[in-house]
Design a protein around this motif. Structure first.
Motif, mmCIF file in Angstrom:
data_model
loop_
_atom_site.group_PDB
_atom_site.id
_atom_site.type_symbol
_atom_site.label_atom_id
_atom_site.label_comp_id
_atom_site.label_asym_id
_atom_site.label_seq_id
_atom_site.Cartn_x
_atom_site.Cartn_y
_atom_site.Cartn_z
ATOM 1 N N ALA A 1 0.835 -1.214 0.000
ATOM 2 C CA ALA A 1 0.000 0.000 0.000
ATOM 3 C C ALA A 1 0.865 1.257 0.000
ATOM 4 O O ALA A 1 0.574 2.225 -0.717
ATOM 5 N N SER A 2 1.933 1.254 0.782
ATOM 6 C CA SER A 2 2.798 2.432 0.846
ATOM 7 C C SER A 2 3.543 2.645 -0.465
ATOM 8 O O SER A 2 3.726 3.789 -0.908
ATOM 9 N N LEU A 3 3.973 1.555 -1.100
ATOM 10 C CA LEU A 3 4.675 1.674 -2.376
ATOM 11 C C LEU A 3 3.738 2.176 -3.465
ATOM 12 O O LEU A 3 4.135 2.971 -4.324
ATOM 13 N N LYS A 4 2.505 1.699 -3.457
ATOM 14 C CA LYS A 4 1.531 2.176 -4.441
ATOM 15 C C LYS A 4 1.311 3.677 -4.290
ATOM 16 O O LYS A 4 1.215 4.414 -5.282
ATOM 17 N N LYS A 5 1.236 4.125 -3.050
ATOM 18 C CA LYS A 5 1.026 5.551 -2.807
ATOM 19 C C LYS A 5 2.257 6.354 -3.216
ATOM 20 O O LYS A 5 2.144 7.406 -3.861
ATOM 21 N N GLU A 6 3.434 5.858 -2.862
ATOM 22 C CA GLU A 6 4.671 6.588 -3.153
ATOM 23 C C GLU A 6 4.913 6.721 -4.649
ATOM 24 O O GLU A 6 5.387 7.754 -5.125
ATOM 25 N N TYR A 7 4.582 5.658 -5.401
ATOM 26 C CA TYR A 7 4.886 5.656 -6.826
ATOM 27 C C TYR A 7 3.657 5.887 -7.709
ATOM 28 O O TYR A 7 3.702 5.657 -8.912
ATOM 29 N N GLY A 8 2.569 6.352 -7.107
ATOM 30 C CA GLY A 8 1.404 6.749 -7.885
ATOM 31 C C GLY A 8 0.804 5.627 -8.716
ATOM 32 O O GLY A 8 0.455 5.835 -9.882
ATOM 33 N N VAL A 9 0.683 4.460 -8.118
ATOM 34 C CA VAL A 9 0.144 3.315 -8.844
ATOM 35 C C VAL A 9 -1.361 3.490 -9.045
ATOM 36 O O VAL A 9 -2.082 3.858 -8.117
ATOM 37 N N ARG A 10 -1.838 3.245 -10.231
ATOM 38 C CA ARG A 10 -3.275 3.236 -10.492
ATOM 39 C C ARG A 10 -3.571 2.273 -11.637
ATOM 40 O O ARG A 10 -2.777 2.115 -12.564
ATOM 41 N N ILE A 11 -4.694 1.615 -11.546
ATOM 42 C CA ILE A 11 -5.142 0.685 -12.578
ATOM 43 C C ILE A 11 -6.024 1.457 -13.555
ATOM 44 O O ILE A 11 -6.968 2.137 -13.143
ATOM 45 N N LEU A 12 -5.693 1.370 -14.822
ATOM 46 C CA LEU A 12 -6.473 2.070 -15.848
ATOM 47 C C LEU A 12 -7.670 1.200 -16.220
ATOM 48 O O LEU A 12 -7.634 0.426 -17.176
#
Length: 430
Positions: free
Chosen positions: A294-305
């Protein structure tokens, strides 16, 4: 008798000792002619000496006892012992090492270390190793669970560690209630073991004092008898050594005695301390992984298109296939969208040239949107100035609003002919 073992020794054709990375010592022996030094060489034979005799040589490179020992070190102790005691098996292991080294030298000489497929596989493995070590390093940085934390969990969850009461049951089995009453009278003048041996119809337990085993107060099952709630209930009501009244079960009538009884209660902390620690560490690891992701997704702006998932799952189309789909589409706007996709995704394909022209043509002939048509034709001329369709595009820009049928010069029939029709006109479609 020779036993050929394969565990951890890599018995896979010639690629046989692949699990030996870094186990053997470094080598100062002569490298093979034509071979290049490479960091991908994970196994290097050791320099021979009196204490480390050479057992084989491959193109001037020695294979020593230490190298064989390094391979054997990856195997279970029992396997190592077998190989060290059996000359034939030891020789076969040396042959496997030799085969691998010979193939390694051949691969290096052939330049396989530069092969794109090999490099891609190495890169993939390096990626997985990097991820694994990153996660392990992050996990190992967590502080150890304190004894206080473990003890606190034990104190706050007492029911988790409760164990049922249990009692060891002896019985004397007979056929009738009257016979059970007679057994009880006999116990007044003879020992339990004597009466059991003489009167019990359970031949499996008669000679050992009628011992059935332990029953617990959370189930009605009695060993050797089955479902017998009356016997279980009596076992926890009797005092140790006390004899019961006649009790009925599916197997007949019984007189029982219970001993070694313990009541329901919590296990001692010392007995469950390791279990609690293991469970808490497992829960923490699970939560740590979730929190880390969760923290890595937030830090690196992860999003599913989400809007693109359906397109991604659709089979990839060649430019000509996509152009054909556009031609077959009834809706002009959907057709334009597909033509635009051809131009956008395959700008250098011949289909893109036709698609770019057809965007303007569809706007002009079917939608009568001359503003968008003019923009599309001008874009077409700029993008594909050498196309045979440029003359037609220029003519359309000048005449499309006047309803004059377009000339066929430079217009491929495949674009404007349909079922033998003539080019141009408001109804013409590819």
């Amino acid at each position: 008798m020779i036993r050929i073992q394969s565990v951890a020794l890599g018995v896979v054709s010639l690629l046989l000792v692949s699990g030996t990375g870094g186990c053997a010592g470094s080598s100062k022996s002569k490298p093979p002619a034509g071979a290049q030094s490479s960091t991908t060489h994970v196994w290097q034979p050791s320099q021979p000496s009196r204490s480390n005799p050479a057992v084989a040589v491959v193109n001037g490179r020695y294979i020593t006892r230490h190298d064989v020992d390094s391979v054997l070190a990856t195997a279970p102790a029992s396997i190592r012992e077998d190989y060290m005691k059996d000359p034939d098996q030891y020789k076969q292991l040396v042959e496997r090492i030799v085969n691998q080294e010979a193939m390694y030298q051949a691969a290096m000489k052939a330049g396989t270390q530069h092969d794109p497929g090999y490099l891609a596989e190495v890169e993939g493995q390096q990626r997985q190793l990097l991820l694994r070590h990153y996660y392990q390093n992050a996990l190992s940085a967590l502080p150890a669970l304190s004894d206080t934390t473990v003890r606190r969990y034990y104190d706050q969850h007492p029911t988790e560690f409760n164990i049922p009461g249990r009692a060891r049951v002896r019985h004397i089995q007979v056929a009738t209630r009257a016979r059970a009453k007679e057994v009880i009278r006999k116990l007044g003048t003879a020992t339990w073991d004597e009466v059991a041996a003489r009167y019990s119809t359970d031949k499996l337990t008669a000679k050992n004092g009628g011992i059935l085993g332990f029953v617990t107060n959370d189930t009605a099952i009695v060993p050797g008898i089955g479902n017998a709630p009356a016997i279980v209930a009596a076992a926890f009501q009797l005092k140790e050594g006390e004899t019961s009244e006649p009790l009925k079960s599916p197997k007949g009538w019984h007189v029982i005695r219970a001993d070694e009884r313990t009541e329901t209660g919590p296990q001692k902390y010392e007995a469950v301390q390791r279990q609690i620690r293991s469970n808490l560490e497992g829960q923490r690891t699970e939560h740590f992984q979730e929190d880390l992701i969760a923290s890595l997704k937030k830090e690196y702006g992860v999003r599913i298109l989400q809007d693109s998932l359906q397109n991604a799952m659709a089979p990839a189309l060649k430019p000509a296939d996509l152009f054909a789909r556009a031609q077959a589409t009834e809706s002009p706007m959907e057709r334009i969208s597909l033509f635009q996709q051809v131009v956008r995704e395959y700008p250098n394909d011949k289909s893109a040239t036709q698609a770019a022209f057809m965007i303007g043509f569809t706007y002009a002939e079917e939608l009568k949107n001359f503003t968008e048509a003019r923009k599309a034709f001008q874009s077409f001329i700029e993008k594909y100035p050498q196309s045979d369709l440029v003359a037609s595009a220029k003519w359309m820009i000048e005449n499309m609003e006047h309803g004059v049928p377009p000339p066929s010069v430079g217009m491929p029939d495949t674009l404007f002919m349909k079922s033998g029709g003539t080019p141009g006109g408001s109804n013409s479609r590819p």
